[in-house]
Design a protein around this motif. Structure first.
Motif, short mmCIF file in Angstrom:
data_model
loop_
_atom_site.label_atom_id
_atom_site.label_comp_id
_atom_site.label_asym_id
_atom_site.label_seq_id
_atom_site.Cartn_x
_atom_site.Cartn_y
_atom_site.Cartn_z
N LYS A 12 0.79 -1.23 0.00
CA LYS A 12 0.00 0.00 0.00
C LYS A 12 0.82 1.29 0.00
O LYS A 12 0.26 2.37 -0.12
N SER A 13 2.15 1.19 0.12
CA SER A 13 2.99 2.39 0.02
C SER A 13 4.40 1.97 -0.41
O SER A 13 4.73 0.79 -0.37
N LEU A 113 1.09 -2.27 -10.27
CA LEU A 113 0.91 -3.40 -9.36
C LEU A 113 2.19 -3.60 -8.57
O LEU A 113 3.28 -3.73 -9.15
N VAL A 114 2.06 -3.62 -7.25
CA VAL A 114 3.19 -3.88 -6.36
C VAL A 114 2.71 -4.94 -5.38
O VAL A 114 1.73 -4.75 -4.66
N MET A 115 3.43 -6.07 -5.38
CA MET A 115 3.03 -7.22 -4.56
C MET A 115 4.20 -7.70 -3.72
O MET A 115 5.34 -7.69 -4.17
N TRP A 132 3.65 -1.21 5.58
CA TRP A 132 3.38 -1.00 4.15
C TRP A 132 2.66 -2.17 3.50
O TRP A 132 2.28 -2.11 2.34
N LEU A 133 2.45 -3.24 4.26
CA LEU A 133 1.77 -4.42 3.72
C LEU A 133 0.27 -4.18 3.68
O LEU A 133 -0.32 -3.72 4.65
N GLY A 134 -0.35 -4.51 2.53
CA GLY A 134 -1.77 -4.31 2.36
C GLY A 134 -2.56 -5.61 2.37
O GLY A 134 -2.17 -6.59 3.03
N LYS A 135 -3.61 -5.64 1.60
CA LYS A 135 -4.54 -6.77 1.53
C LYS A 135 -3.85 -8.06 1.10
O LYS A 135 -3.04 -8.07 0.17
#
Length: 158
Positions: A12-13, A113-115, A132-135
């Motif tokens: 997410k960032s 897209l950043v995974m 910074w970790l998202g879904k």
């Protein structure tokens, strides 16, 4: 049997970049993207790799994985035989407690897209969750690299 156990998350960032210990440009293509088996060719700097992955378990957390280092020349030749849409991305390695996250920032048709992926010893392995970790997207097929080569991120309805 080689077993890959990993979880995938959206990022997410770009705060992860300050924590990264390495970054490298990856180029990869797929010789086969059948859901039950994928065959991937990867160029990572001056190295090449051939990887076979099997069908994921019900949660999408684990699956068979076999990887062999090949020469850069072999990888470059095999890339020419791959299915359409070669993926390009920058991979960052970030230490997190006793684990490492690998964060992929995609380019080209998958730009935006950043995974993050984290490899685990077992499915119940506990790990630190960076800010910074998202879904979590573990098991969501459209986020598999093999599927991103067929249906790029920039073609998704948002």
């Amino acid at each position: 049997m080689a077993l890959e156990i990993e979880r995938k998350f959206l990022v997410k960032s770009d705060a992860f970049k300050k924590e990264a210990t390495t970054s490298t440009r990856l180029v990869q293509g797929f010789l086969n993207t059948h859901p039950e088996r994928t065959v991937r060719v990867r160029i990572d700097g001056n190295f090449g790799y051939l990887t076979v992955k099997g069908l994921s378990n019900e949660t999408g957390t684990s699956r068979f994985e076999w990887e062999k280092e090949i020469t850069l020349k072999e990888a470059e030749e095999l890339i020419l035989l791959c299915e359409p849409r070669i993926l390009e991305k920058t991979r960052y390695k970030i230490p997190s407690g006793s684990h490492f996250f690998e964060v992929d920032e995609f380019h080209g048709e998958n730009a935006g897209l950043v995974m993050a992926e984290i490899e685990l010893q077992n499915e119940k392995d506990v790990f630190e969750i960076p800010e910074w970790l998202g879904k979590e997207v573990t098991g969501e097929i459209r986020y598999y690299n093999s599927q991103l080569s067929k249906q790029p991120f920039n073609t998704w309805e948002k």
